[in-house]
Design an enzyme around this catalytic site. Sequence first.
Site, PDB file in Angstrom:
ATOM      1  N   HIS A  62       0.804  -1.220   0.000  1.00 60.78           N
ATOM      2  CA  HIS A  62       0.000   0.000   0.000  1.00 60.78           C
ATOM      3  C   HIS A  62       0.839   1.272   0.000  1.00 60.78           C
ATOM      4  O   HIS A  62       0.480   2.259  -0.632  1.00 60.78           O
ATOM      5  CB  HIS A  62      -0.991  -0.030   1.173  1.00 60.78           C
ATOM      6  CG  HIS A  62      -2.056  -1.057   0.974  1.00 60.78           C
ATOM      7  ND1 HIS A  62      -2.368  -2.028   1.896  1.00 60.78           N
ATOM      8  CD2 HIS A  62      -2.850  -1.305  -0.105  1.00 60.78           C
ATOM      9  CE1 HIS A  62      -3.324  -2.802   1.422  1.00 60.78           C
ATOM     10  NE2 HIS A  62      -3.636  -2.382   0.204  1.00 60.78           N
ATOM     11  N   ASP A  86     -10.301  -3.295   0.122  1.00 56.80           N
ATOM     12  CA  ASP A  86      -9.795  -3.474   1.485  1.00 56.80           C
ATOM     13  C   ASP A  86      -9.494  -2.139   2.158  1.00 56.80           C
ATOM     14  O   ASP A  86      -9.347  -2.059   3.369  1.00 56.80           O
ATOM     15  CB  ASP A  86      -8.547  -4.356   1.478  1.00 56.80           C
ATOM     16  CG  ASP A  86      -7.491  -3.834   0.517  1.00 56.80           C
ATOM     17  OD1 ASP A  86      -6.904  -2.770   0.793  1.00 56.80           O
ATOM     18  OD2 ASP A  86      -7.242  -4.495  -0.516  1.00 56.80           O
ATOM     19  N   GLU A 106     -15.156  -0.098  -6.755  1.00 57.28           N
ATOM     20  CA  GLU A 106     -14.921  -1.505  -6.387  1.00 57.28           C
ATOM     21  C   GLU A 106     -16.103  -2.300  -6.903  1.00 57.28           C
ATOM     22  O   GLU A 106     -17.258  -1.934  -6.674  1.00 57.28           O
ATOM     23  CB  GLU A 106     -14.790  -1.596  -4.860  1.00 57.28           C
ATOM     24  CG  GLU A 106     -15.006  -2.961  -4.239  1.00 57.28           C
ATOM     25  CD  GLU A 106     -13.936  -3.979  -4.639  1.00 57.28           C
ATOM     26  OE1 GLU A 106     -12.738  -3.707  -4.439  1.00 57.28           O
ATOM     27  OE2 GLU A 106     -14.302  -5.067  -5.170  1.00 57.28           O
ATOM     28  N   ASP A 155      -5.645  -1.036  -8.316  1.00 56.72           N
ATOM     29  CA  ASP A 155      -5.279  -2.016  -7.283  1.00 56.72           C
ATOM     30  C   ASP A 155      -6.070  -3.277  -7.557  1.00 56.72           C
ATOM     31  O   ASP A 155      -6.946  -3.657  -6.793  1.00 56.72           O
ATOM     32  CB  ASP A 155      -5.621  -1.403  -5.924  1.00 56.72           C
ATOM     33  CG  ASP A 155      -5.297  -2.345  -4.777  1.00 56.72           C
ATOM     34  OD1 ASP A 155      -4.624  -3.358  -5.012  1.00 56.72           O
ATOM     35  OD2 ASP A 155      -5.739  -2.064  -3.651  1.00 56.72           O
ATOM     36  N   SER A 156      -5.757  -3.906  -8.655  1.00 54.33           N
ATOM     37  CA  SER A 156      -6.591  -5.025  -9.110  1.00 54.33           C
ATOM     38  C   SER A 156      -6.142  -6.346  -8.513  1.00 54.33           C
ATOM     39  O   SER A 156      -5.051  -6.463  -7.968  1.00 54.33           O
ATOM     40  CB  SER A 156      -6.483  -5.129 -10.631  1.00 54.33           C
ATOM     41  OG  SER A 156      -5.168  -5.495 -10.975  1.00 54.33           O
ATOM     42  N   THR A 157      -7.001  -7.353  -8.662  1.00 54.52           N
ATOM     43  CA  THR A 157      -6.590  -8.730  -8.417  1.00 54.52           C
ATOM     44  C   THR A 157      -5.791  -9.187  -9.642  1.00 54.52           C
ATOM     45  O   THR A 157      -5.474  -8.392 -10.513  1.00 54.52           O
ATOM     46  CB  THR A 157      -7.831  -9.628  -8.237  1.00 54.52           C
ATOM     47  OG1 THR A 157      -8.701  -9.399  -9.343  1.00 54.52           O
ATOM     48  CG2 THR A 157      -8.568  -9.279  -6.947  1.00 54.52           C
ATOM     49  N   ASP A 158      -5.490 -10.477  -9.701  1.00 58.17           N
ATOM     50  CA  ASP A 158      -4.684 -10.993 -10.808  1.00 58.17           C
ATOM     51  C   ASP A 158      -5.458 -10.959 -12.127  1.00 58.17           C
ATOM     52  O   ASP A 158      -6.679 -10.841 -12.132  1.00 58.17           O
ATOM     53  CB  ASP A 158      -4.242 -12.429 -10.485  1.00 58.17           C
ATOM     54  CG  ASP A 158      -3.261 -12.452  -9.327  1.00 58.17           C
ATOM     55  OD1 ASP A 158      -2.394 -11.568  -9.272  1.00 58.17           O
ATOM     56  OD2 ASP A 158      -3.366 -13.350  -8.486  1.00 58.17           O
TER      57      ASP A 158
END
EC number: 2.5.1.16
Lengths: 283, 283, 283, 283
Positions: A62, A86, A106, A155-158
């Site tokens: 972060h 998060d 999000e 800030d993505s996931t994979d």
Amino acid sequence: MDLWFSERHTPNVKFSIRVDRQLYCGQSEFQRIDVFESKEFGRFLTLDGYMMLTEKDEFIYHEMITHVPMAVHPTVRKVLVIGAGDGGVIRELTRYPSIDHIDLVEIDPLVLEVCRKYLPQTSCRLDDERVHIRFEDGLKYIRTRENEYDLIIVDSTDPFGPGEGLFTKEFYGNCFKALRDDGIMVNQHESPFYEEDAAAMQRAHKRIVDSFPISRVYQAHIPTYPSGHWLFGFASKQYHPVHDLQAVTWNLLGLSTRYYTTRLHTGAFALPAYVEELLRDVE
Amino acid sequence: MDLWFSERHTPNVKFSIRVDRQLYCGQSEFQRIDVFESKEFGRFLTLDGYMMLTEKDEFIYHEMITHVPMAVHPTVRKVLVIGAGDGGVIRELTRYPSIDHIDLVEIDPLVLEVCRKYLPQTSCRLDDERVHIRFEDGLKYIRTRENEYDLIIVDSTDPFGPGEGLFTKEFYGNCFKALRDDGIMVNQHESPFYEEDAAAMQRAHKRIVDSFPISRVYQAHIPTYPSGHWLFGFASKQYHPVHDLQAVTWNLLGLSTRYYTTRLHTGAFALPAYVEELLRDVE
Amino acid sequence: MDLWFSERHTPNVKFSIRVDRQLYCGQSEFQRIDVFESKEFGRFLTLDGYMMLTEKDEFIYHEMITHVPMAVHPTVRKVLVIGAGDGGVIRELTRYPSIDHIDLVEIDPLVLEVCRKYLPQTSCRLDDERVHIRFEDGLKYIRTRENEYDLIIVDSTDPFGPGEGLFTKEFYGNCFKALRDDGIMVNQHESPFYEEDAAAMQRAHKRIVDSFPISRVYQAHIPTYPSGHWLFGFASKQYHPVHDLQAVTWNLLGLSTRYYTTRLHTGAFALPAYVEELLRDVE
Amino acid sequence: MDLWFSERHTPNVKFSIRVDRQLYCGQSEFQRIDVFESKEFGRFLTLDGYMMLTEKDEFIYHEMITHVPMAVHPTVRKVLVIGAGDGGVIRELTRYPSIDHIDLVEIDPLVLEVCRKYLPQTSCRLDDERVHIRFEDGLKYIRTRENEYDLIIVDSTDPFGPGEGLFTKEFYGNCFKALRDDGIMVNQHESPFYEEDAAAMQRAHKRIVDSFPISRVYQAHIPTYPSGHWLFGFASKQYHPVHDLQAVTWNLLGLSTRYYTTRLHTGAFALPAYVEELLRDVE
């Protein structure tokens, strides 16, 4: 209690954490969400069984995804954050008084709800009045934005599952359009070490390079991510991530950090030879 | 075949590699030695069940422990290497024509024998005529040396078992004495991330600081070591690791590397804030 | 989700179950209590990390510890059950109309509470009006009882921790005293296969043999217990477990079972040669 | 050394053995063959990653597959063994002086070679002069045999891979034909516990029932096989496995055994109710 969460970093490599107890388990429209308590890493969040963050090392991710662009761009007022339910990026951003508007887009409301309840360490600033939360697909949201943001943090996931669209050429092009003339986009950029991750990293890099005049990659040590060697992408219309670093100004802000320093900022852009080569191959 | 080698990075964290087959297993006077074949990492060597090196990522460790001091010291002629029976440091050192003498002091002859046979990737230059192999305890060897070496590389195992003595104040003091007036000592310096490793790292750092006027720590991403965040110590009588970097000279040598670059050299000394703090606490 | 519960059957043998989610985790005065949901075994209960029961195979244990004595003793009216807070033994016992009083002595109220909530499959008959629940240490409770029960079922945990006292000579002697003249005591008797379990089994057997004129051991296949080969002890003042089997009478009751049959009853007392020898060694 | 061999008994259940070292690893025309050394189980053999036998518990399997038919048939002179390259069945058979000819048909010569070298505990009697080894596919070998054997023991691997043909209707029909008028066929019959194993067991049973007038199933506790509950098939033209047990005669032979006894012989045919039902469903 011999209860272990494992993540396969490749079919032949496994990273395992002893779990003390499971705090939450739920299924949203988009993914399975779990929160665990562990002795070594404190609480940790997984989505579809993939590690998202742990209380012990989330500060690295972060701080690095937030302070690097903030120490370069001299006047960030409006920020778009995509993913990041998060709240960790929000926590870091809200430390800057100069920012007056943050849109958090999000896709999954349940992630936010679960993090608010079980991960106060990251979600603590989601109620800051500058933060505007929109439960939408970032890929769609960005299509309609133009010349609006100073900074976009992806800030993505994979690059599979719900996060897949955030690695497409269309998406990066729209980010470019949504940024002001001196805007910066930063994204989590996968890892260079294991073959499949490296290929995903190259694909993402190629698409960003095609969309932005300036595009550099920087790195951090994140022990709970595959190989511990994680990359971030810095894409910009105008500012160079190292030459335009405002070290004195940033340090005068007096923000206390545990990983980021302006000295490390420059060091983080000094990549290993093999990573430079992987990037050059697609530039 | 579901056959896995695991290393506990802490009692609550496990890193596991799928093994294709075991190539060697033996017990020397000092330790148990194993060599495995794996799909992900190629061959790997363990001593007493601890990961020493894998074919896939050993280049990171060996380049960083060797080229950093070699790019700083302008005229290294005589080198002492302690530990390092796998030959990886020797392989890197023998690429420098200016070096005319290398003493390799390894306590365990069986390590060398096994690596010669099963790990040609690292042991390939052990027969270079400049290399003088001595099977001795480095701790004892160093006691009688004085003003002799330009560079000492301490490629030890962890600070317990056979490698324990190589982390003592006596040892570092004797290294200082064994170095010429502009000598440099580099050592593997453990990891800052997990609590116990960090404490060992601090102990070592304190002792080196007490023995050398210049003492800095640098880092690399080594995926198969605990946390993937590994440190090296740079201790010197005269040269500063960053200010005295001979980047142009080193690059003129034309050595091809996969991790080390002179740009990364500087970056590697830019440590995360929390690591700086751990070090400051004992300086 | 790669979340696995493991139990070490010995330091060198591990049995692991993939967990879908944890349903409960708590700490009582006596032990840690967990309930998990799994695809293969349904829900399962562990105490201090040791497997107690799974929904998939608990029928084997509960049928074998209950119906074997019930098919031998012609007129069981009053039963004492020690341990067994999960209710599985109670479920089987309450199927017999001839029984008119069951004392359930469980040391840990939280086990009962948790099983009532999360394991209805076993706890479903705890509210039968013939069942009298006492939260007491079975070891103490039994001291004051005399000539009172037709059947005592000792459904203990392993011979360490809270269950330790239920494997002592004092305890077995008091069970003898608490039984009527034709009373039977049945207990879970550990496993003969792994060395340490076998030693515990022998110790228990020796103490029972010293306390009861008739003492036999029988076996069942319980896949989730160490080695899958589990023993029960049948100790009696008068009835022989095989010669006095009331097969016709029992079958006339029309109880439907999934493991126990009167044919298997006899077969279960036919032990492997090596188990017979282990028992003979201490008789 | 944290080196573990695991076998998945189902996708959600894992049984793991700590390995001290690997003694052999090779690939034959048919399968991958490994031999490991372990503290708990001694040496063990795997084929294609599936557990075949361990030194600690192989006596159970080999005694049960051999002595059960031998204690029923009064005059076994000629025996056919299919599979069983480890030699365990041969070791048990050669203890009977009455047998004067054993044909061992094993598809894979390398299995035999490896077991001779690394598993003397089972392969010790392969050189008995009555043993005739043929490296052939059992499925083909049996086609041409007629009215020749008193006993056929099918010691196959699981019903996939090289062992698949040994579970077909054609194969069982040819075994019937190859047996004399009072011949017996015994086979390893998988496990009733996990769903997929149980289905394979039912398929095999159905085919045997269709081929032989008498067909019964018996069980043993084999801790290193899935669920620890293993079945064997007893198929016969004339003899009933329990009613025709020659207990007195067999005991007069004075063979010392560790699992099998004539008392356990009868007990082994007393199956749990749910197993009886699985069998009845296909009879």
